[in-house]
Write a protein that holds these residues in place. Sequence first.
Motif, PDB file in Angstrom:
ATOM      1  N   LEU A  96       3.470  10.958  -4.182  1.00 45.91           N
ATOM      2  CA  LEU A  96       3.690  11.727  -2.958  1.00 45.91           C
ATOM      3  C   LEU A  96       5.062  11.392  -2.374  1.00 45.91           C
ATOM      4  O   LEU A  96       5.584  10.291  -2.586  1.00 45.91           O
ATOM      5  N   SER A  97       5.639  12.292  -1.612  1.00 50.57           N
ATOM      6  CA  SER A  97       7.011  12.121  -1.126  1.00 50.57           C
ATOM      7  C   SER A  97       7.200  10.860  -0.281  1.00 50.57           C
ATOM      8  O   SER A  97       8.238  10.217  -0.372  1.00 50.57           O
ATOM      9  N   GLY A  98       6.230  10.494   0.512  1.00 50.82           N
ATOM     10  CA  GLY A  98       6.352   9.307   1.353  1.00 50.82           C
ATOM     11  C   GLY A  98       6.310   7.998   0.586  1.00 50.82           C
ATOM     12  O   GLY A  98       6.561   6.933   1.131  1.00 50.82           O
ATOM     13  N   ASN A  99       6.017   8.080  -0.701  1.00 48.68           N
ATOM     14  CA  ASN A  99       5.898   6.882  -1.528  1.00 48.68           C
ATOM     15  C   ASN A  99       6.984   6.828  -2.610  1.00 48.68           C
ATOM     16  O   ASN A  99       6.870   6.092  -3.582  1.00 48.68           O
ATOM     17  N   ALA A 100       8.053   7.588  -2.420  1.00 46.25           N
ATOM     18  CA  ALA A 100       9.083   7.742  -3.455  1.00 46.25           C
ATOM     19  C   ALA A 100       9.695   6.408  -3.887  1.00 46.25           C
ATOM     20  O   ALA A 100       9.900   6.189  -5.088  1.00 46.25           O
ATOM     21  N   ASP A 101      10.001   5.511  -2.947  1.00 48.03           N
ATOM     22  CA  ASP A 101      10.639   4.248  -3.316  1.00 48.03           C
ATOM     23  C   ASP A 101       9.725   3.393  -4.191  1.00 48.03           C
ATOM     24  O   ASP A 101      10.175   2.817  -5.185  1.00 48.03           O
ATOM     25  N   SER A 102       8.461   3.306  -3.828  1.00 45.92           N
ATOM     26  CA  SER A 102       7.510   2.528  -4.631  1.00 45.92           C
ATOM     27  C   SER A 102       7.290   3.181  -5.993  1.00 45.92           C
ATOM     28  O   SER A 102       7.237   2.497  -7.019  1.00 45.92           O
ATOM     29  N   ASP A 103       7.172   4.495  -6.012  1.00 51.95           N
ATOM     30  CA  ASP A 103       6.982   5.202  -7.282  1.00 51.95           C
ATOM     31  C   ASP A 103       8.184   4.987  -8.198  1.00 51.95           C
ATOM     32  O   ASP A 103       8.032   4.770  -9.401  1.00 51.95           O
ATOM     33  N   GLU A 104       9.384   5.040  -7.636  1.00 52.34           N
ATOM     34  CA  GLU A 104      10.598   4.836  -8.428  1.00 52.34           C
ATOM     35  C   GLU A 104      10.626   3.423  -9.011  1.00 52.34           C
ATOM     36  O   GLU A 104      10.956   3.235 -10.184  1.00 52.34           O
ATOM     37  N   LEU A 105      10.282   2.426  -8.203  1.00 53.81           N
ATOM     38  CA  LEU A 105      10.234   1.053  -8.691  1.00 53.81           C
ATOM     39  C   LEU A 105       9.274   0.942  -9.865  1.00 53.81           C
ATOM     40  O   LEU A 105       9.577   0.315 -10.883  1.00 53.81           O
ATOM     41  N   CYS A 106       8.117   1.570  -9.746  1.00 54.15           N
ATOM     42  CA  CYS A 106       7.116   1.483 -10.809  1.00 54.15           C
ATOM     43  C   CYS A 106       7.508   2.284 -12.043  1.00 54.15           C
ATOM     44  O   CYS A 106       7.158   1.906 -13.162  1.00 54.15           O
TER      45      CYS A 106
ATOM     46  N   LEU B  24       0.836  -1.194   0.000  1.00 54.99           N
ATOM     47  CA  LEU B  24       0.000   0.000   0.000  1.00 54.99           C
ATOM     48  C   LEU B  24       0.873   1.247   0.000  1.00 54.99           C
ATOM     49  O   LEU B  24       2.014   1.226   0.450  1.00 54.99           O
ATOM     50  N   GLY B  25       0.312   2.342  -0.477  1.00 51.98           N
ATOM     51  CA  GLY B  25       1.044   3.592  -0.587  1.00 51.98           C
ATOM     52  C   GLY B  25       1.377   4.199   0.757  1.00 51.98           C
ATOM     53  O   GLY B  25       0.690   3.982   1.750  1.00 51.98           O
ATOM     54  N   GLY B  26       2.466   4.972   0.779  1.00 50.58           N
ATOM     55  CA  GLY B  26       2.915   5.633   1.994  1.00 50.58           C
ATOM     56  C   GLY B  26       4.042   4.872   2.662  1.00 50.58           C
ATOM     57  O   GLY B  26       4.099   3.652   2.600  1.00 50.58           O
ATOM     58  N   LEU B  27       4.952   5.583   3.274  1.00 44.57           N
ATOM     59  CA  LEU B  27       6.108   4.994   3.976  1.00 44.57           C
ATOM     60  C   LEU B  27       6.744   3.852   3.187  1.00 44.57           C
ATOM     61  O   LEU B  27       7.076   2.809   3.736  1.00 44.57           O
ATOM     62  N   SER B  28       6.918   4.051   1.888  1.00 45.80           N
ATOM     63  CA  SER B  28       7.430   2.965   1.055  1.00 45.80           C
ATOM     64  C   SER B  28       8.856   2.574   1.409  1.00 45.80           C
ATOM     65  O   SER B  28       9.263   1.449   1.137  1.00 45.80           O
TER      66      SER B  28
ATOM     67  N   PRO C 124       9.262  -8.866 -14.644  1.00 46.06           N
ATOM     68  CA  PRO C 124       8.110  -9.785 -14.637  1.00 46.06           C
ATOM     69  C   PRO C 124       7.499  -9.875 -13.246  1.00 46.06           C
ATOM     70  O   PRO C 124       8.191  -9.828 -12.237  1.00 46.06           O
ATOM     71  N   GLY C 125       6.190  -9.970 -13.228  1.00 46.44           N
ATOM     72  CA  GLY C 125       5.478 -10.131 -11.969  1.00 46.44           C
ATOM     73  C   GLY C 125       5.261  -8.839 -11.206  1.00 46.44           C
ATOM     74  O   GLY C 125       4.802  -8.883 -10.071  1.00 46.44           O
ATOM     75  N   LEU C 126       5.584  -7.684 -11.784  1.00 46.76           N
ATOM     76  CA  LEU C 126       5.365  -6.404 -11.115  1.00 46.76           C
ATOM     77  C   LEU C 126       4.149  -5.726 -11.735  1.00 46.76           C
ATOM     78  O   LEU C 126       4.086  -5.531 -12.945  1.00 46.76           O
ATOM     79  N   ILE C 127       3.181  -5.407 -10.895  1.00 56.96           N
ATOM     80  CA  ILE C 127       1.986  -4.685 -11.327  1.00 56.96           C
ATOM     81  C   ILE C 127       1.900  -3.415 -10.490  1.00 56.96           C
ATOM     82  O   ILE C 127       1.913  -3.472  -9.266  1.00 56.96           O
ATOM     83  N   CYS C 128       1.815  -2.279 -11.162  1.00 61.58           N
ATOM     84  CA  CYS C 128       1.694  -0.996 -10.462  1.00 61.58           C
ATOM     85  C   CYS C 128       0.325  -0.401 -10.752  1.00 61.58           C
ATOM     86  O   CYS C 128      -0.206  -0.547 -11.852  1.00 61.58           O
ATOM     87  N   PHE C 129      -0.256   0.244  -9.765  1.00 63.56           N
ATOM     88  CA  PHE C 129      -1.549   0.887  -9.955  1.00 63.56           C
ATOM     89  C   PHE C 129      -1.580   2.208  -9.192  1.00 63.56           C
ATOM     90  O   PHE C 129      -0.877   2.384  -8.205  1.00 63.56           O
ATOM     91  N   ARG C 130      -2.364   3.114  -9.690  1.00 67.26           N
ATOM     92  CA  ARG C 130      -2.555   4.414  -9.034  1.00 67.26           C
ATOM     93  C   ARG C 130      -4.005   4.491  -8.578  1.00 67.26           C
ATOM     94  O   ARG C 130      -4.923   4.555  -9.399  1.00 67.26           O
ATOM     95  N   PRO C 131      -4.240   4.467  -7.256  1.00 71.94           N
ATOM     96  CA  PRO C 131      -5.621   4.488  -6.764  1.00 71.94           C
ATOM     97  C   PRO C 131      -6.289   5.840  -6.982  1.00 71.94           C
ATOM     98  O   PRO C 131      -5.631   6.870  -6.999  1.00 71.94           O
ATOM     99  N   GLN C 132      -7.571   5.798  -7.174  1.00 67.30           N
ATOM    100  CA  GLN C 132      -8.388   7.014  -7.271  1.00 67.30           C
ATOM    101  C   GLN C 132      -9.566   6.863  -6.335  1.00 67.30           C
ATOM    102  O   GLN C 132     -10.360   5.954  -6.539  1.00 67.30           O
ATOM    103  N   PRO C 133      -9.651   7.661  -5.305  1.00 67.56           N
ATOM    104  CA  PRO C 133      -8.737   8.713  -4.883  1.00 67.56           C
ATOM    105  C   PRO C 133      -7.462   8.140  -4.267  1.00 67.56           C
ATOM    106  O   PRO C 133      -7.376   6.923  -4.036  1.00 67.56           O
ATOM    107  N   LEU C 134      -6.502   9.006  -3.986  1.00 66.25           N
ATOM    108  CA  LEU C 134      -5.208   8.586  -3.428  1.00 66.25           C
ATOM    109  C   LEU C 134      -5.326   8.353  -1.924  1.00 66.25           C
ATOM    110  O   LEU C 134      -4.789   9.095  -1.109  1.00 66.25           O
TER     111      LEU C 134
END
Length: 192
Positions: free
Chosen positions: A81-91, A51-55, A98-108
Amino acid sequence: MPINTASSARGLSIAAVCIFLVPVLWLIASIQFFYNPPQAPPHHTDAIVVLGGLSRERLPAAQQLQSQLAIPVLVVSTTGLSGNADSDELCNDEQGQPGLICFRPQPLNTRGEADALAALIKEHGWKSITVVTSDYHVIRAGTLIRQCTAVEVQMVGSEPDLSPAAWLDRFVVETGGLLDTWVRPECSTQSG
């Protein structure tokens, strides 16, 4: 009418005890639900979700668990968002992973993540997922996700590095959020 001072004093004593006791009981419950939430030992599932945050804390915990349990799919919430930088960078670098699925929730927020996960579960036909979030978020996030899907949802908490004041803030926020999930469930029907 004469005022009964004994019963007034007794009423004030009861009120004073309640004023002291209610916050103490809330703090004890908060420690149990948000600092040390109940969690079963993790086991193999179809996908592991971060889940997003404190990645910086959640993502390594999920990747380690994915490796230990040989979970084939890593699902990552991106927020920008800044607290999710590591996950965002990975995505952002997901090409060829292979095996990586990224999604952007709405709302965040966690409600948006629960909705998005329900759609991903249905799309991929998963029967079980492991969700990694911070310890304080395990109960509320698990409640929301289970409101949106009938598959097995295994919650795993990562240990955030928070000061006592930050923990107290999380206790307040998560208490309100948990009450909100019970009053306003996210999904009207469960999808499997």
